[in-house]
Design a protein around this motif. Structure first.
Motif, PDB file in Angstrom:
ATOM      1  N   ALA A 201       0.825  -1.206   0.000  1.00 18.41           N
ATOM      2  CA  ALA A 201       0.000   0.000   0.000  1.00 18.41           C
ATOM      3  C   ALA A 201       0.862   1.260   0.000  1.00 18.41           C
ATOM      4  CB  ALA A 201      -0.938  -0.009   1.205  1.00 18.41           C
ATOM      5  N   LEU A 202       1.899   1.286   0.846  1.00 19.06           N
ATOM      6  CA  LEU A 202       2.768   2.457   0.910  1.00 19.06           C
ATOM      7  C   LEU A 202       3.527   2.665  -0.392  1.00 19.06           C
ATOM      8  CD1 LEU A 202       4.201   2.179   4.544  1.00 19.06           C
ATOM      9  CD2 LEU A 202       2.534   3.828   3.673  1.00 19.06           C
ATOM     10  N   ALA A 203       3.938   1.566  -1.009  1.00 23.53           N
ATOM     11  CA  ALA A 203       4.650   1.677  -2.292  1.00 23.53           C
ATOM     12  C   ALA A 203       3.754   2.325  -3.342  1.00 23.53           C
ATOM     13  CB  ALA A 203       5.103   0.305  -2.758  1.00 23.53           C
ATOM     14  N   GLY A 204       2.468   1.987  -3.324  1.00 25.64           N
ATOM     15  CA  GLY A 204       1.539   2.562  -4.290  1.00 25.64           C
ATOM     16  C   GLY A 204       1.192   3.996  -3.986  1.00 25.64           C
ATOM     17  N   ILE A 205       1.062   4.343  -2.693  1.00 27.07           N
ATOM     18  CA  ILE A 205       0.680   5.706  -2.307  1.00 27.07           C
ATOM     19  C   ILE A 205       1.832   6.683  -2.494  1.00 27.07           C
ATOM     20  CG2 ILE A 205      -0.020   7.165  -0.362  1.00 27.07           C
ATOM     21  CD1 ILE A 205      -1.528   4.712   0.728  1.00 27.07           C
ATOM     22  N   ILE A 206       3.006   6.303  -2.037  1.00 31.11           N
ATOM     23  CA  ILE A 206       4.147   7.224  -2.052  1.00 31.11           C
ATOM     24  C   ILE A 206       4.728   7.387  -3.449  1.00 31.11           C
ATOM     25  CG2 ILE A 206       6.488   7.591  -1.174  1.00 31.11           C
ATOM     26  CD1 ILE A 206       5.605   6.160   1.381  1.00 31.11           C
ATOM     27  N   TYR A 207       4.794   6.305  -4.195  1.00 31.51           N
ATOM     28  CA  TYR A 207       5.363   6.395  -5.535  1.00 31.51           C
ATOM     29  C   TYR A 207       4.242   6.272  -6.574  1.00 31.51           C
ATOM     30  CZ  TYR A 207       9.901   6.263  -3.292  1.00 31.51           C
ATOM     31  OH  TYR A 207      10.995   6.566  -2.521  1.00 31.51           O
ATOM     32  N   GLU A 208       4.161   5.199  -7.284  1.00 33.96           N
ATOM     33  CA  GLU A 208       3.123   5.032  -8.289  1.00 33.96           C
ATOM     34  C   GLU A 208       2.345   3.755  -8.013  1.00 33.96           C
ATOM     35  OE1 GLU A 208       4.791   5.094 -12.149  1.00 33.96           O
ATOM     36  OE2 GLU A 208       5.797   7.028 -11.909  1.00 33.96           O
ATOM     37  N   PRO A 209       1.041   3.736  -8.386  1.00 38.37           N
ATOM     38  CA  PRO A 209       0.258   2.510  -8.171  1.00 38.37           C
ATOM     39  C   PRO A 209       0.867   1.290  -8.834  1.00 38.37           C
ATOM     40  CG  PRO A 209      -1.189   4.342  -8.711  1.00 38.37           C
ATOM     41  CD  PRO A 209       0.220   4.830  -8.902  1.00 38.37           C
ATOM     42  N   GLU A 210       1.569   1.494  -9.966  1.00 38.87           N
ATOM     43  CA  GLU A 210       2.199   0.369 -10.645  1.00 38.87           C
ATOM     44  C   GLU A 210       3.252  -0.292  -9.774  1.00 38.87           C
ATOM     45  OE1 GLU A 210       3.755   1.411 -14.410  1.00 38.87           O
ATOM     46  OE2 GLU A 210       1.808   1.392 -15.417  1.00 38.87           O
ATOM     47  N   ASN A 211       3.945   0.529  -8.950  1.00 41.89           N
ATOM     48  CA  ASN A 211       4.961  -0.039  -8.064  1.00 41.89           C
ATOM     49  C   ASN A 211       4.350  -1.041  -7.092  1.00 41.89           C
ATOM     50  OD1 ASN A 211       6.085   2.839  -8.839  1.00 41.89           O
ATOM     51  ND2 ASN A 211       7.839   1.630  -8.167  1.00 41.89           N
ATOM     52  N   ALA A 212       3.137  -0.741  -6.622  1.00 41.82           N
ATOM     53  CA  ALA A 212       2.463  -1.657  -5.716  1.00 41.82           C
ATOM     54  C   ALA A 212       2.142  -2.976  -6.417  1.00 41.82           C
ATOM     55  CB  ALA A 212       1.185  -1.022  -5.175  1.00 41.82           C
TER      56      ALA A 212
END
Length: 282
Positions: free
Chosen positions: A165-176
């Protein structure tokens, strides 16, 4: 037993090397995150560098710092042998992360996610297979599972879900989404290498029940039931010790039995469920 311990240390170091390679060659440059405390350290390092302007705090250093309180917790709540090998794994991973340079082998984020997860899964799988762990989340999940009487997997899912969740919020949803791919590949590889039974029951028939009980309690925090037993052929009176342990402790138990009573007969079976606590109450 000395040769066995040397082999286990070599396997732990090899697993730590693979974990560091998966991060520095695939996951870090692609902003794809690993599971557990490694992913937490990786995400924290990225946030400090990209948003707080704090450079020089690497994933390896953060991983080591995060595992210090967890190692203390594991020493008292899980077992000394398990914690020592977990500490070796964490320390080795931190050192390898500092030594191996962060490079980008491919610009394809899918390749990075898949191969990063594959290499990490091989490292973790063999580490678990030889009775150790990569520290951090393994220890916390085991302690919480005893306190709440819930499966270890549920705690893995919660913490890894937070990372995604944090990966998607802080960077890009694709990262999540790519992080989810990495976690899936890692889990599948671990399951292929190491069958993840949470608990097993050991039944030990021995003539040295008192010495064996003391040796086990010096290493593990586990309750033991001792029952009278009698050999059907020899008519000799013995004792049968029954205890439930985690899969990580099986190698320590085997070592203790060989040292105290090499002639003991041990039957280990998978435990599908227990009621109540299975730790020793002092």
């Amino acid at each position: 037993m000395f040769l066995f311990e040397v082999k286990r240390i070599v396997v732990v170091l090899f697993g730590a090397l693979l974990g560091a390679l998966s991060l520095n060659l695939f996951l870090i440059s692609a902003k794809v995150y690993a599971s557990g405390f490694t992913g937490v350290a990786q995400l924290t390092s990225s946030i400090m560098n990209d948003f707080l302007g704090i450079e020089g705090v690497s994933t390896g250093i953060l991983l080591f710092i995060l595992n210090i309180p967890v190692a203390i917790l594991g020493w008292f709540k899980v077992g000394k042998g398990f914690t020592i090998y977990s500490a070796i794994s964490v320390a080795a991973t931190s050192v390898f992360l500092e030594i191996i340079p962060v490079v980008q082998l491919s610009e394809d984020i899918i390749l990075n996610a898949v191969f990063g997860g594959l290499i990490a899964g091989i490292g973790v799988g063999f580490t678990l297979k030889w009775g150790a762990s990569t520290g951090g989340l393994d220890i916390i999940a085991m302690v919480l599972s005893r306190m709440k009487d819930r499966p270890i997997g549920s705690f893995f899912m919660v913490i890894n879900g937070i990372i995604i969740a944090l990966a998607g919020i802080i960077y890009e949803p694709e990262n999540a989404l790519y992080t989810l791919v990495t976690l899936y590949v890692t889990t599948r590889v671990i399951d292929a290498i190491h069958t993840r039974h949470e608990k097993v029951t050991a039944m030990i028939v021995t003539r040295e029940a008192d010495r064996l009980q003391k040796a086990i309690h010096d290493t593990m925090v586990r309750g033991i039931t001792i029952l009278p037993a009698r050999g059907a052929y020899t008519k000799e009176d013995k004792d049968m010790m029954v205890l439930v342990i985690t899969r990580y402790e099986l190698y320590d138990l085997e070592r203790i039995i060989k040292e105290v009573d090499p002639n003991a007969f041990t039957n280990v079976v998978q435990t599908t469920g227990i009621f109540g606590f299975f730790r020793r109450n002092d």
